[in-house]
Design a protein around this motif. Structure first.
Motif: not given
Lengths: 662, 243
Positions: A37-41, B103-113
């Motif tokens: 998970k941490n690799q791909i996010i 862990d807190l919110n997986p979307e944050i880094l996914d949506t903030n390049p």
């Protein structure tokens, strides 16, 4: 536990650890899963490579296999697995596909009913991400049970679950029937209440409201009837501090305005949207990319708003972006389309734009790697070339632009071809210089080629361009064009299966025979092939514009010599299919004023006193019953018709006396 | 009377003053006006709580809540998580910070390049700071280069960061500012803001805005009148008017 910067976990090992079926290995599985998970996010590249290695099915199987034996670790596994699946799908089509193919959707929906808040959150988040993609399956809104489940989602206390409900609506509601079904199920009230919630609830709700009300006046009136303040609330949100909220609320209001303008008129909000959208253009992210599209939908077809935008210096501001930096594709497309809409009707916008000397970017955009940008710049050129004064001054049509446009005629994208044809049509309609430039650049062959396309839209636009090309030209020019096009091909186009193609082919013919007398000969070439085609279409066609253009041809031909007039007479007296009346009588009774005008002109041409055959033709027309018909029209509602009818009757009467009456 | 009261009354009074056109106001007159300004204690408490919460002073916020009865506008538990992330970055443990954010919110880094890029950038900087040159090179190639490919707008900053690897004496090279603690603080602040936004909380506390407003209002009034001003915000002392 210190971790090293670079992965010492080989990806394929990782997947093996994930897929281990031993329940003892749960702890290790959890570690591997968290690591993955941490690799791909945030990391698109890694997502793609793990997808290729088959990581997705391995993760999804964790969702389906989680044993209730060890509850604690089971919970963590579920949360991590759900988050990982969501991340694979985030912003990546290949990820969404992989995740759907592995069957994760029903499993994620199951998570929402868990008694554990963390699991519910994880499941809802990931589902929301999936439903943001076009690839997600359509949620069947026609099923009663599904609507109930959807309402449950919307009514949930959990922010993420409510947001999911709204996302599903935004994704799956397409037709007006679905819109009504949702509205009847009570969705509107809930969505309006979400507008007062957290940031993500507000934004999800705005998107859903825009989707449900799109082009549906009934639902809009239901919304206003239910919740009087709904539109005011949305209007307040256009001043929100978060740019995306401002954009989404603008989009919502624009959609309502385009469908049912009455509700927004009293509020006077519509003009205020222009500066708000202009301001959003400055946002460096996705919001700024989408802002010009919103501007387009606001001003399209509305001169008052275009005027307002002009006063607010929108043209300058948009053009500024070209000077600034290399534009991201979507933003470039948006700006071009917005400029096109602004320049579609107002000359002052076009002049302003042309004075800003940003034309070098046009040539660049014509060869942009992205087809949508190429299409946008053609649409832009079509609008800007409506500026007759600038076209004539040769202000922007250069050889380079014309050859690039001709190149685009060969595009593999239909939309680009059609847009290029549109631009060319406008550029070649006036001014010999442009027409010659076009022919010299080899455009004629391309147009003729496209007029034979299998795609009817392409045929239509190609014929339109050809028709504009020969408009008001010398017979030598027309000869050159017809030499390449050929009478046979034109015949085929007039008899095309599509009525709109017929219409423009007839317009072409109208332009062809307009002007010098020798051009009329075309109609009689090859034993009157084209004249027959015209007659045939006039007798059978249902589309008004086809009849109008066809009659224009006959009217023009009737202005020629005796032989020409006789040819026209023959056609006019033939009965038409729909009511078996002679064509001329039937068309004089048409509700379309334009058709009535052209017919009366034709009669005037045919019975012009100075032509030797006029008396005979007058008799034939009288025998067909023309006089009572014309007398009926003496007080026609259309002034043009009235005047011509009186002229025609006058002419006919000069032959009347002494001749045998009907 | 607390400094805070003074500041707020000052601001309120100036705003009222704008309407009239007095030339000189003595300290006596001014203080009299200030005393007439009504400010609610609850409003002040909310401002203080807002400051503590946004800046992440969890213990202080808890105590303040207990002692003043003011309710914070967000769940204090979420502050703890957020502070842990901020602290990790400030200490240079970027990888740990990333795990915590996810862990807190997986979307944050996914949506903030941009944020993700800055965190990866910080990781590289930390590796270089610790002299792990080979690892740094590998990391730059495997993790940072793809970010540049995915998003060309990052290329410039990427080049700057990688330039650190080219210099023997990093402490004196042209890009040495990247090694500053301030760079860590900048990244930490960015992460903090992103988490706050995802929790729909305002990322900036209200107090600084209030003080800025005061300074601006004083500057505006300076053009019209001479009156007692607050020059030093930390003491909120009324000085003047200078005639």
């Amino acid at each position: 536990m210190p971790t090293s910067a670079v992965s010492h976990h080989r990806p394929d090992d990782l997947i093996i650890r994930l897929s281990s079926s031993s329940s003892d290995a749960d702890d290790d599985k959890l570690k591997a899963l968290r690591y993955l998970k941490n690799q791909i996010i945030g990391n698109r590249t890694k997502k793609l490579s793990y997808i290729k290695l088959g990581a997705v099915p391995a993760v999804v199987s964790i969702l389906s296999d989680s044993s209730p034996a060890n509850f604690e670790s089971s919970l963590s596994l579920l949360v991590q697995a759900a988050a990982t699946i969501g991340s694979f799908a985030c912003g990546l089509d290949a990820g969404v596909k992989a995740v759907l193919d592995a069957g994760s959707l029903p499993l994620l929906f199951d998570l929402i009913s868990y008694p554990n808040e963390k699991i519910v959150d994880a499941g809802a988040r990931s589902l929301k991400i999936i439903y943001q993609s076009k690839l997600a399956p359509k949620y069947n809104l026609f099923q009663e049970k599904n609507l109930e489940s959807l309402m449950l989602l919307l009514n949930s206390e959990n922010e993420n679950v409510g947001g999911l409900g709204a996302s599903i609506i935004t994704h799956s509601c397409r037709t007006s029937i679905e819109q009504k079904a949702l509205s009847d199920a009570g969705v509107l009230k809930k969505l309006v209440s979400l507008l007062g919630g957290s940031l993500c609830q507000r934004e999800a709700s705005l998107e859903s409201l825009a989707t449900i009300t799109k082009e549906n006046p009934e639902v809009i009136s239901q919304l206003v009837g239910l919740e009087e303040r709904a539109l005011s609330i949305i209007t307040e949100l256009t001043k929100d501090k978060y740019p995306r909220t401002r954009l989404l609320s603008c989009l919502c209001l624009i959609s309502v305005r385009n469908t049912s303008p009455c509700y927004l008129e009293d509020m006077g909000i519509t003009p205020k949207l222009v500066p708000i959208l202009l301001d959003l253009l400055d946002d460096p992210g996705q919001v700024g990319d989408e802002a010009p599209f919103a501007l387009s939908s606001l001003v399209a077809g509305n001169e008052d708003l275009q005027n307002l935008a002009f006063e607010a210096n929108v043209v300058d501001k948009l053009c500024d972006y070209f000077q600034k930096e290399v534009l991201q594709t979507r933003r470039l497309q948006g700006i071009l389309l917005a400029l096109a809409d602004l320049c579609s009707a107002l000359e002052k916008c076009r002049s302003r734009l042309l004075s800003l000397q940003v034309f070098n970017f046009v040539t660049d955009a014509l060869t942009h790697r992205n087809a949508e940008v190429r299409e946008a710049v053609c649409i832009f050129l079509k609008c800007i070339s409506r500026s007759v004064q600038n076209l004539s001054a040769g202000n922007f049509v250069k050889e380079s632009i014309i050859s690039l446009l001709i190149q685009l005629l060969n595009s593999s994208f239909t939309s680009v071809q059609i847009a290029a044809l549109g631009a060319i049509s406008n550029i070649v309609v006036d001014f010999t210089a442009n027409k010659s430039l076009f022919i010299q650049s080899g455009g004629l062959g391309e147009l003729i080629q496209l007029s034979k396309s299998m795609d009817s839209s392409i045929r239509l636009n190609a014929v339109w361009a050809l028709s504009n090309l020969i408009f008001l030209t010398e017979s030598q020019f027309k000869d050159d064009v017809m030499l390449e096009l050929t009478t046979t091909a034109l015949y085929g186009l007039i008899c095309d299966s599509e009525a709109s193609v017929q219409e423009h082919a007839l317009a072409f013919l109208k332009n062809l025979v307009d002007g010098q007398l020798d051009c009329i000969e075309y109609v009689f070439a090859e034993e009157g092939l084209l004249l027959q085609a015209v007659g045939r279409q006039l007798r059978s066609a249902l589309k008004t514009e086809v009849l109008v253009q066809g009659m224009y041809v006959l009217c023009n031909v009737a202005s020629g010599v005796e032989f020409h007039k006789e040819g026209v007479m023959q056609e006019l007296l033939q009965p038409i299919h729909s009511n078996h009346q002679p064509m001329i009588i039937s068309f004089l009774q048409s509700p379309i004023s334009q058709l009535r005008v052209i017919c009366t002109w034709t009669i005037i041409n045919l019975t012009f006193p100075s032509s030797p055959g006029a008396p005979d033709r007058a008799v034939k027309l009288r025998n067909a019953g023309i006089v009572p018909q014309l007398k009926n029209m003496v007080n026609d509602s259309c002034l043009d018709v009235k005047l011509r009818v009186r002229a025609a009757l006058g002419q006919l009467m000069t032959f009347g006396d002494g001749l045998a009456a009907v | 009377m607390s400094l805070f009261w003074i500041v707020i009354r000052q601001l309120a009074e100036i705003e009222a003053m704008q309407a009239t056109s007095k030339k000189v106001i003595t300290k006596e007159e001014w203080e009299k006006k200030l005393n007439d300004v009504k400010i609610k204690k609850e409003d002040m408490n909310k401002l203080v709580m807002n400051f503590l919460v946004t800046e992440g002073y969890v213990d202080a916020a808890e105590k303040f809540r207990f002692e003043s009865g003011t309710e914070p506008d967000i769940d204090l538990a979420t502050i703890t998580d957020r502070m842990a992330v901020k602290k990790a970055v400030q200490c240079g443990n970027v990888e740990d910070a990333i795990e915590k954010v996810n862990d807190l919110n997986p979307e944050i880094l996914d949506t903030n390049p941009q944020l993700f890029f800055h965190l990866q950038q910080q990781r590289l900087i930390e590796l270089i700071r610790n002299g792990k040159v080979e690892e740094a090179l590998e990391f730059a190639q495997e993790e940072l280069a793809p970010r540049g490919e995915e998003n060309p707008s990052f290329l410039e900053e990427l080049e700057r960061t990688v330039a650190l690897l080219a210099f023997e004496d990093v402490a004196n090279c042209p890009v040495k500012d990247l090694l500053d603690i301030s760079q860590r603080l900048k990244t930490a602040s960015e992460v903090n803001a992103a988490i706050l936004t995802s929790q729909s909380h305002e990322k900036d506390p209200k107090l600084p805005s209030l003080l800025k407003m005061l300074i601006w209002a004083q500057n505006q009034l300076d053009e019209k009148a001479a009156y007692p001003r607050i020059k030093d915000l930390s003491t909120a002392k009324l000085e003047g008017p200078s005639i």
